[in-house]
Motif scaffolding. Structure first.
Motif, PDB file in Angstrom:
ATOM      1  N   ASP B  30       0.837  -1.203   0.000  1.00 51.90           N
ATOM      2  CA  ASP B  30       0.000   0.000   0.000  1.00 51.90           C
ATOM      3  C   ASP B  30       0.872   1.254   0.000  1.00 51.90           C
ATOM      4  O   ASP B  30       1.775   1.388   0.829  1.00 51.90           O
ATOM      5  N   ALA B  31       0.570   2.157  -0.913  1.00 48.60           N
ATOM      6  CA  ALA B  31       1.253   3.459  -0.976  1.00 48.60           C
ATOM      7  C   ALA B  31       2.768   3.334  -1.186  1.00 48.60           C
ATOM      8  O   ALA B  31       3.517   4.246  -0.846  1.00 48.60           O
ATOM      9  N   HIS B  46       8.835   1.481   0.690  1.00 48.26           N
ATOM     10  CA  HIS B  46       8.377   2.827   1.040  1.00 48.26           C
ATOM     11  C   HIS B  46       9.578   3.682   1.442  1.00 48.26           C
ATOM     12  O   HIS B  46      10.276   3.352   2.407  1.00 48.26           O
ATOM     13  N   ARG B  47       9.751   4.775   0.732  1.00 55.27           N
ATOM     14  CA  ARG B  47      10.889   5.674   0.935  1.00 55.27           C
ATOM     15  C   ARG B  47      11.043   6.087   2.406  1.00 55.27           C
ATOM     16  O   ARG B  47      12.136   6.021   2.966  1.00 55.27           O
ATOM     17  N   CYS B  48       9.940   6.496   3.050  1.00 50.95           N
ATOM     18  CA  CYS B  48      10.062   7.036   4.412  1.00 50.95           C
ATOM     19  C   CYS B  48      10.465   5.957   5.419  1.00 50.95           C
ATOM     20  O   CYS B  48      11.217   6.234   6.361  1.00 50.95           O
ATOM     21  N   VAL B  49       9.997   4.724   5.221  1.00 55.32           N
ATOM     22  CA  VAL B  49      10.349   3.645   6.157  1.00 55.32           C
ATOM     23  C   VAL B  49      11.841   3.324   6.029  1.00 55.32           C
ATOM     24  O   VAL B  49      12.563   3.201   7.024  1.00 55.32           O
ATOM     25  N   ALA B  52      13.883   6.064   7.536  1.00 51.54           N
ATOM     26  CA  ALA B  52      13.810   6.085   9.000  1.00 51.54           C
ATOM     27  C   ALA B  52      14.726   5.039   9.622  1.00 51.54           C
ATOM     28  O   ALA B  52      15.239   5.211  10.722  1.00 51.54           O
ATOM     29  N   ARG B  53      14.946   3.935   8.899  1.00 55.93           N
ATOM     30  CA  ARG B  53      15.613   2.784   9.492  1.00 55.93           C
ATOM     31  C   ARG B  53      17.079   2.652   9.120  1.00 55.93           C
ATOM     32  O   ARG B  53      17.809   1.900   9.759  1.00 55.93           O
ATOM     33  N   LYS B  58      18.657   6.666   3.819  1.00 58.84           N
ATOM     34  CA  LYS B  58      18.220   8.057   3.979  1.00 58.84           C
ATOM     35  C   LYS B  58      19.036   8.984   3.074  1.00 58.84           C
ATOM     36  O   LYS B  58      18.479   9.813   2.354  1.00 58.84           O
ATOM     37  N   LEU B  62      16.760  10.337   0.052  1.00 59.23           N
ATOM     38  CA  LEU B  62      16.313  11.719   0.257  1.00 59.23           C
ATOM     39  C   LEU B  62      17.342  12.709  -0.269  1.00 59.23           C
ATOM     40  O   LEU B  62      17.150  13.904  -0.204  1.00 59.23           O
ATOM     41  N   TYR B  92      11.275  -3.460   8.188  1.00 58.15           N
ATOM     42  CA  TYR B  92       9.861  -3.197   8.507  1.00 58.15           C
ATOM     43  C   TYR B  92       9.432  -3.811   9.833  1.00 58.15           C
ATOM     44  O   TYR B  92       8.579  -3.264  10.513  1.00 58.15           O
TER      45      TYR B  92
END
Lengths: 210, 210
Positions: B30-31, B46-49, B52-53, B58, B62, B92
């Motif tokens: 999803d997304a 997912h880019r943000c996950v 973050a990890r 990152k 980004l 995840y």
């Protein structure tokens, strides 16, 4: 912390840090792709995290609002900014802030119910169940009845099984609101306590409906 | 599971479910806003996950690759698809799959080092440290030396402090590779064991360099 002994030497695998990493993601807003307008404040978040944690956000953000939410802020009505911030904090970290007072817990309980975040709902309901007193019980009972919080309702009923607690509740600020907004729950309460305390209950019924 | 007793009734707050929810997010995509090409397979994430990890993801996702990674798949070189899948699973869920064999653990250790995922690195290094035997120790020692895995190197040295283990290692398949790729670590090993086992060590040195 997991500690493993290998060749006589103590070594460590650090505990899970997923909630810390996602908490940082919420704070630093890296790759945020959503903004919310709540109580005059603008807050950033991540579509995929919200969709993963809440079936309601998932339906809203990946369904009909997918296009519009990418372009403009999503307005959250009927919620204070601090409550929505605490909701986001839980969504990302799976924990509530260390100091969770009962007023915030009651607002968060409603928010968790609205967005179907079961664990937060359980935590807030437990918090309120553990802090029932005669000043607050009428307010909690109204909240429980209006939103269907069955555990909280049951805990209030148990508290009010004591005639002295019941009398103190009837003198509290929240009682008039409870009486006007949820008259049926008072009838249910009377039916519950009647068999055990028949005479006392009769006096109370008279006082309630006079 | 946290269990709280309220008014004589046992109630429950479910344990943290953040890792389950993110595990589902990885599965159902999803997304998802990234795709990777790894060993002929296409994987979504997912880019943000990832940001973050992993500080490495990152910086990549980004920073300079932000634009290009949105448009086309990111190619991951020098890694098998199963290893990258296990890496994503850990990112995840903060956990490794239930059956983590030592071959996968050694590949994942290198992957965790490459993407700076500290806890996965610790878990894999512990796994290998707990499964050192004379067949594998030369391979582990080469791996430890090439990537700077100091705990694994130390555990290998401790294992090889036993002359019988040392002799068995010298007869193993991995020994020739260790000797050719990391001659300096063998000299370091000899220096470590020399004081305790002077005569044996001298024989070993002769055997090593003949």
């Amino acid at each position: 912390m997991n500690v493993t002994v290998i060749h006589g030497e103590e070594t460590r695998v650090h505990p899970s840090d997923l909630h810390w990493h996602l908490g940082d993601l919420l704070k630093n807003k890296d790759a945020a792709d959503l903004t919310f307008q709540v109580g005059g404040q603008t807050l950033s978040a991540h579509r995929c995290v919200l969709a993963a944690r809440s079936s309601v956000f998932k339906a809203e953000l990946l369904g009909s609002m997918q296009e519009s939410s990418a372009a403009s802020p999503i307005e959250i009505r009927d919620m204070e900014a601090d409550v929505f911030k605490s909701l986001l904090h839980f969504i990302y970290t799976d924990s509530v802030r260390p100091v969770l007072d009962v007023v915030m817990a009651s607002h968060l309980l409603v928010a968790a119910d609205r967005y179907n975040i079961m664990r937060l709902k359980q935590i807030c309901e437990e918090k309120l169940c553990n802090h029932i007193d005669s000043n607050m019980v009428a307010t909690y009972l109204a909240l429980a009845e209006q939103h269907g919080f069955s555990r909280l309702k049951e805990a209030c009923f148990q508290f009010l099984a004591s005639p002295s607690n019941l009398e103190a509740m009837m003198a509290s600020d929240g009682y008039e609101h409870l009486k006007s907004s949820c008259p049926s729950v008072l009838k249910e309460l009377i039916a519950r306590i009647m068999p055990a305390e028949l005479n006392t209950a009769k006096d109370i019924i008279m006082a309630m409906w006079k």
